[in-house]
Design a protein around this motif. Structure first.
Motif, PDB file in Angstrom:
ATOM      1  N   GLY A   1       0.792  -1.225   0.000  1.00 26.08           N
ATOM      2  CA  GLY A   1       0.000   0.000   0.000  1.00 26.08           C
ATOM      3  C   GLY A   1       0.818   1.265   0.000  1.00 26.08           C
TER       4      GLY A   1
ATOM      5  N   TYR B   1       6.572   6.272   0.169  1.00 25.69           N
ATOM      6  CA  TYR B   1       7.652   6.818   0.987  1.00 25.69           C
ATOM      7  C   TYR B   1       8.981   6.141   0.677  1.00 25.69           C
TER       8      TYR B   1
ATOM      9  N   PHE C   1      -5.158  11.593  -1.058  1.00 23.09           N
ATOM     10  CA  PHE C   1      -3.767  11.140  -1.048  1.00 23.09           C
ATOM     11  C   PHE C   1      -3.000  11.705   0.142  1.00 23.09           C
TER      12      PHE C   1
ATOM     13  N   ILE D   1      -4.128  10.106   3.447  1.00 20.19           N
ATOM     14  CA  ILE D   1      -3.618   8.748   3.626  1.00 20.19           C
ATOM     15  C   ILE D   1      -2.123   8.782   3.899  1.00 20.19           C
ATOM     16  N   ALA D   2      -1.404   9.693   3.213  1.00 17.01           N
ATOM     17  CA  ALA D   2       0.035   9.827   3.457  1.00 17.01           C
ATOM     18  C   ALA D   2       0.297  10.296   4.892  1.00 17.01           C
ATOM     19  N   ALA D   3      -0.590  11.149   5.419  1.00 17.09           N
ATOM     20  CA  ALA D   3      -0.426  11.634   6.794  1.00 17.09           C
ATOM     21  C   ALA D   3      -0.718  10.518   7.801  1.00 17.09           C
TER      22      ALA D   3
ATOM     23  N   PHE E   1      -0.205   7.463   7.399  1.00 18.41           N
ATOM     24  CA  PHE E   1       0.988   6.611   7.412  1.00 18.41           C
ATOM     25  C   PHE E   1       1.970   7.086   8.479  1.00 18.41           C
ATOM     26  N   MET E   2       2.246   8.404   8.470  1.00 16.79           N
ATOM     27  CA  MET E   2       3.192   8.970   9.428  1.00 16.79           C
ATOM     28  C   MET E   2       2.695   8.767  10.858  1.00 16.79           C
TER      29      MET E   2
ATOM     30  N   LEU F   1       3.149   5.237  12.060  1.00 16.13           N
ATOM     31  CA  LEU F   1       4.549   4.856  12.210  1.00 16.13           C
ATOM     32  C   LEU F   1       4.989   5.043  13.657  1.00 16.13           C
TER      33      LEU F   1
ATOM     34  N   TYR G   1      -1.673  -0.252   6.683  1.00 21.54           N
ATOM     35  CA  TYR G   1      -1.126   0.404   5.487  1.00 21.54           C
ATOM     36  C   TYR G   1      -1.683  -0.222   4.208  1.00 21.54           C
ATOM     37  N   GLY G   2      -1.818  -1.542   4.247  1.00 17.19           N
ATOM     38  CA  GLY G   2      -2.376  -2.229   3.088  1.00 17.19           C
ATOM     39  C   GLY G   2      -3.799  -1.778   2.817  1.00 17.19           C
TER      40      GLY G   2
ATOM     41  N   GLY H   1      -3.859   1.679   1.394  1.00 20.40           N
ATOM     42  CA  GLY H   1      -3.463   1.635  -0.016  1.00 20.40           C
ATOM     43  C   GLY H   1      -4.619   1.167  -0.884  1.00 20.40           C
ATOM     44  N   LEU H   2      -5.343   0.152  -0.403  1.00 13.21           N
ATOM     45  CA  LEU H   2      -6.460  -0.379  -1.188  1.00 13.21           C
ATOM     46  C   LEU H   2      -7.608   0.626  -1.251  1.00 13.21           C
TER      47      LEU H   2
ATOM     48  N   PHE I   1      -7.330   3.802  -1.231  1.00 10.25           N
ATOM     49  CA  PHE I   1      -6.925   4.820  -2.201  1.00 10.25           C
ATOM     50  C   PHE I   1      -6.994   4.278  -3.628  1.00 10.25           C
ATOM     51  N   ALA I   2      -6.379   3.120  -3.848  1.00  9.45           N
ATOM     52  CA  ALA I   2      -6.273   2.599  -5.212  1.00  9.45           C
ATOM     53  C   ALA I   2      -7.635   2.228  -5.784  1.00  9.45           C
TER      54      ALA I   2
ATOM     55  N   THR J   1      -9.590   5.690  -6.750  1.00 12.83           N
ATOM     56  CA  THR J   1      -8.925   6.813  -7.401  1.00 12.83           C
ATOM     57  C   THR J   1      -8.541   6.432  -8.816  1.00 12.83           C
TER      58      THR J   1
END
Lengths: 193, 268
Positions: free
Chosen positions: A85, A90, B21, B24-26, B28-29, B32, B116-117, B120-121, B123-124, B127
């Protein structure tokens, strides 16, 4: 001879990145399956994820190409719903940036095998920065970390060093690289003769 | 004003792609730096539910992708569970040392991979490339030469697949796919890679020349065929995401499902 990226450079870089993005997407599940053993054998193929940057850079030979190629390939993987994903994006940024630094150090003048290998190894080092936060790698047993590092670096040297270099060498024989590469000093020397 | 939206799509497809996007990127952070096993457990469940109700894939494809993500999560946990450091031993056999620490840390890692997976799904599956790249040009101010290069490159994918089929058929006719062994495999891979890459580069170069001949990127201020803006779906999306993240924190601080509040702690 302009060093800035023109539309042709960007488009060619992104098309190369798409080809490798598809390869990343396809190799994802294969990579994941080997993981179950826990013996880090999948790390031998990790180098495939660094290959877009050196290949694009060796073909186009302009600043920024390595970073763009790796980010674009990673973006493709995210849009194609690659395994892992959003994290791939990154990894793409960090690996592309580290790859780029090596070519920058050689002032975008050297594109031989050792530099290609170095750029792959730099990307591998970059990937460990994210792994440190993502995978808690330091909490593994010592021998397991060692296997991980050795396998990843070995795979990187072979795949994004040797394979990338000889792939571009073979492409040079087809003549396509002359379409997209900026004219070098040798080319001007030929004209002056 | 031209809008791209297709009436049959899920509501998530109408969320502004740049916003989706970046959100979702945020996330992720944020995840983490989450080391609380309970929070991870609740939020991975919440994101899974969110995906189930909002994804844009067909049921069959969705099932396989979730199954793949699940397997990947289990696998990514395995090295840490079996070979992680720890003092409270549960199981020992030769190299395999499963301790409470390595177990929770491994499972935590697996859940994180799963979150995370799922992201990603999400989003994908909702989009499409065209609105996404129009949106990054309009909202994130990415230069059009990059975004249009992506769009042009996307158009080349079906051509590349077609070309791959032609090469395969041509090699079959000449009996070249019959060869066995490592050397033959290497030669075959090389043949595919060189032909596909060379053709792709030639085509990309021609497209770029054609685009420039038609005055692409010559003007500073440009107009867009599709206007991508914001709508009430953006508010709904942002609220739901915030609800999941904050809700899972609150839920696990009141109802801790397991005693493992920090997987990085060295002892319990």
């Amino acid at each position: 001879m302009s060093k800035r990226l023109k539309l042709t450079d960007i488009l060619v870089t992104i098309v190369i990145a798409i080809v490798f993005g598809l390869i990343y997407k396809i190799s994802g599940p294969l990579y994941d399956i080997v993981k179950i053993l826990g013996f880090q054998a999948e790390q031998l193929t990790y180098g495939i994820y660094f290959i877009a940057a050196p290949v694009a850079m060796l073909i186009i030979r302009k600043p920024g190409v390595a970073l763009l190629a790796e980010v674009a390939a990673a973006m493709m993987e995210v849009l194609f719903a690659g395994s892992g994903g959003i994290i791939n994006f990154y990894y793409g940024i960090i690996q592309g940036a580290f790859s780029e630094i090596i070519f920058l150090i050689f002032a975008y003048k050297k594109f031989n095998l050792p530099v290609t290998i170095l750029s792959g190894l730099a990307a591998a080092v970059g990937s460990y920065i994210l792994d440190y936060y993502y995978g808690d790698l330091v909490d593994l047993a010592g021998w397991n970390i060692l296997l991980n590092v050795v396998f990843r670096f070995l795979g990187t040297i072979v795949i994004s060093g040797f394979i990338a270099y000889f792939l571009v060498k073979a492409l040079e024989k087809t003549g396509v690289t002359n379409l997209v590469r900026p004219a070098s000093k040798d080319d001007y020397d030929v004209l002056n003769k | 004003m031209n809008t791209y939206w297709n009436p049959n799509q899920k509501w998530l497809a109408r969320v502004n792609p740049s916003l989706k996007f970046l959100t979702i990127a945020a996330i992720f952070m944020i995840y983490l730096f989450v080391h609380n096993f309970n929070v991870m457990l609740v939020s991975s469940f919440a994101f899974f539910i969110f995906y189930l109700f909002c994804n844009g894939f067909s049921k069959k494809l969705s099932f396989w992708l979730v199954a793949m993500t699940f397997i990947l999560s289990v696998f990514s946990a395995s090295a840490m569970v079996f070979f992680g450091k720890g003092t409270h031993m549960l199981f020992e056999w030769h190299l395999i040392t499963i301790s409470i620490e390595s177990m929770t840390r491994g499972l935590h890692l697996g859940l994180r991979t799963f979150v995370y997976g799922m992201l990603g799904l999400i989003f994908a599956s909702t989009t499409e490339p065209v609105p996404f790249f129009y949106s990054v040009m309009q909202q994130l101010r990415i230069p059009p030469k990059y975004a249009y290069s992506f769009l042009a490159a996307f158009r080349l994918i079906p051509i590349m697949i077609e070309e791959y089929r032609i090469i395969r058929a041509a090699m079959k006719v000449r009996g070249m796919s019959e060869e066995k062994g490592l050397r033959a495999f290497y030669r075959r891979m090389k043949r595919y890679a060189i032909i596909l890459l060379a053709q792709a580069i030639r085509r990309a170069q021609r497209i770029a020349v054609a685009m420039e001949a038609k005055q692409f990127s010559m003007v500073k201020k440009r107009t867009y065929y599709y206007q991508i803006g914001f709508s009430r779906y953006d508010v709904l999306f942002t609220c739901l995401i915030l609800l999941i993240i904050i809700g899972s924190w609150i839920f696990s601080s009141y109802v801790p499902l397991t005693p493992y509040n920090n997987v990085l702690e060295r002892s319990y």
